[in-house]
Design a protein around this motif. Sequence first.
Motif, short mmCIF file in Angstrom:
data_model
loop_
_atom_site.label_atom_id
_atom_site.label_comp_id
_atom_site.label_asym_id
_atom_site.label_seq_id
_atom_site.Cartn_x
_atom_site.Cartn_y
_atom_site.Cartn_z
N MET A 150 -60.10 -67.02 -69.12
CA MET A 150 -60.44 -67.14 -70.52
C MET A 150 -61.96 -67.06 -70.66
N LYS A 151 -62.41 -66.38 -71.70
CA LYS A 151 -63.84 -66.24 -71.94
C LYS A 151 -64.27 -67.16 -73.07
N GLU A 152 -65.54 -67.57 -73.03
CA GLU A 152 -66.09 -68.40 -74.11
C GLU A 152 -66.34 -67.52 -75.33
N LEU A 153 -66.11 -68.08 -76.50
CA LEU A 153 -66.29 -67.35 -77.75
C LEU A 153 -67.71 -67.48 -78.28
N THR A 154 -68.17 -66.43 -78.96
CA THR A 154 -69.43 -66.52 -79.69
C THR A 154 -69.17 -67.37 -80.94
N LYS A 155 -70.22 -67.78 -81.62
CA LYS A 155 -70.06 -68.58 -82.84
C LYS A 155 -69.24 -67.82 -83.88
N ALA A 156 -69.52 -66.53 -84.07
CA ALA A 156 -68.80 -65.73 -85.06
C ALA A 156 -67.31 -65.62 -84.69
N GLU A 157 -67.04 -65.39 -83.41
CA GLU A 157 -65.66 -65.30 -82.95
C GLU A 157 -64.95 -66.64 -83.13
N GLU A 158 -65.66 -67.72 -82.85
CA GLU A 158 -65.08 -69.05 -83.00
C GLU A 158 -64.72 -69.34 -84.46
N HIS A 159 -65.57 -68.92 -85.39
CA HIS A 159 -65.28 -69.11 -86.82
C HIS A 159 -63.99 -68.39 -87.22
N LYS B 201 -60.49 -59.55 -75.92
CA LYS B 201 -60.68 -60.73 -75.07
C LYS B 201 -59.36 -61.47 -74.81
N GLY B 202 -58.28 -61.06 -75.47
CA GLY B 202 -56.98 -61.68 -75.23
C GLY B 202 -56.69 -62.93 -76.04
N PHE B 203 -57.43 -63.12 -77.14
CA PHE B 203 -57.22 -64.28 -78.00
C PHE B 203 -56.27 -63.98 -79.16
N VAL B 204 -56.22 -62.73 -79.56
CA VAL B 204 -55.51 -62.33 -80.77
C VAL B 204 -54.64 -61.12 -80.48
N ASP B 205 -53.54 -61.03 -81.20
CA ASP B 205 -52.71 -59.83 -81.18
C ASP B 205 -52.40 -59.47 -82.63
N HIS B 206 -51.72 -58.35 -82.83
CA HIS B 206 -51.41 -57.96 -84.20
C HIS B 206 -50.03 -57.34 -84.29
N LYS B 207 -49.54 -57.29 -85.51
CA LYS B 207 -48.32 -56.56 -85.84
C LYS B 207 -48.69 -55.57 -86.93
N TYR C 295 -52.80 -60.19 -88.10
CA TYR C 295 -53.30 -60.77 -86.85
C TYR C 295 -52.79 -62.19 -86.65
N PHE C 296 -52.66 -62.56 -85.39
CA PHE C 296 -52.24 -63.92 -85.05
C PHE C 296 -52.80 -64.29 -83.68
N SER C 297 -53.02 -65.58 -83.48
CA SER C 297 -53.58 -66.08 -82.24
C SER C 297 -52.52 -66.07 -81.13
N ILE C 298 -52.95 -65.74 -79.93
CA ILE C 298 -52.06 -65.86 -78.77
C ILE C 298 -52.60 -66.88 -77.78
N ILE C 299 -53.72 -67.51 -78.14
CA ILE C 299 -54.28 -68.62 -77.37
C ILE C 299 -54.26 -69.84 -78.29
N ALA C 300 -53.63 -70.92 -77.85
CA ALA C 300 -53.55 -72.13 -78.66
C ALA C 300 -54.92 -72.80 -78.76
N LYS C 301 -55.18 -73.40 -79.91
CA LYS C 301 -56.45 -74.10 -80.13
C LYS C 301 -56.66 -75.18 -79.06
N ASP D 132 -55.55 -75.25 -75.99
CA ASP D 132 -55.90 -74.62 -74.71
C ASP D 132 -57.37 -74.20 -74.69
N TYR D 133 -57.85 -73.62 -75.80
CA TYR D 133 -59.26 -73.22 -75.84
C TYR D 133 -60.16 -74.45 -75.84
N SER D 134 -59.75 -75.50 -76.54
CA SER D 134 -60.54 -76.74 -76.58
C SER D 134 -60.71 -77.31 -75.18
N LYS D 135 -59.63 -77.35 -74.41
CA LYS D 135 -59.70 -77.85 -73.03
C LYS D 135 -60.64 -76.99 -72.18
N PHE D 136 -60.51 -75.67 -72.31
CA PHE D 136 -61.36 -74.74 -71.57
C PHE D 136 -62.83 -74.96 -71.94
#
Length: 125
Positions: free
Chosen positions: A1-10, A50-56, A64-70, A72-76
């Motif tokens: 898992m990669k760390e998010l930039t501030k914009a990505e995190e928002h 980066k593997g955080f989001v997918d789409h339909k 768009y929808f998240s494929i990484i739980a909040k 899980d990212y918080s722990k990382f």
Amino acid sequence: MKELTKAEEHVMKVLWQIERGVVHDIIAKLPDPKPAYNTVSTIVRILETKGFVDHKAYGKTYEYFSIIAKKDYSKFYLSNFMDGYFGGSFKNLVSFFAEENELDINEINELIALAKKDSKSDNHE
């Protein structure tokens, strides 16, 4: 898992909140001043890479929808933060905040009690 930039995190915080949405839905939940549509669209595509989001796809519209739980990212993120600033030691982290915030022994005991309570509830889930 990669760390998010501030914009990505928002953007991720919005997706975690709304669960699914098109770019306009994300923009609507972002604080003023609102970023441009193309900016948010680009950030979402980066998050997909980066593997955080997918789409339909619905025609030309992407939901768009998240494929990484909040959680899980918080722990990382917290683990990286602790490693980078406190040598991976929770004890050093707590000691730092106790000193910086001038916590007294009663406040420290309250924190310990909360941690124990949270630990017990996590074990029962």
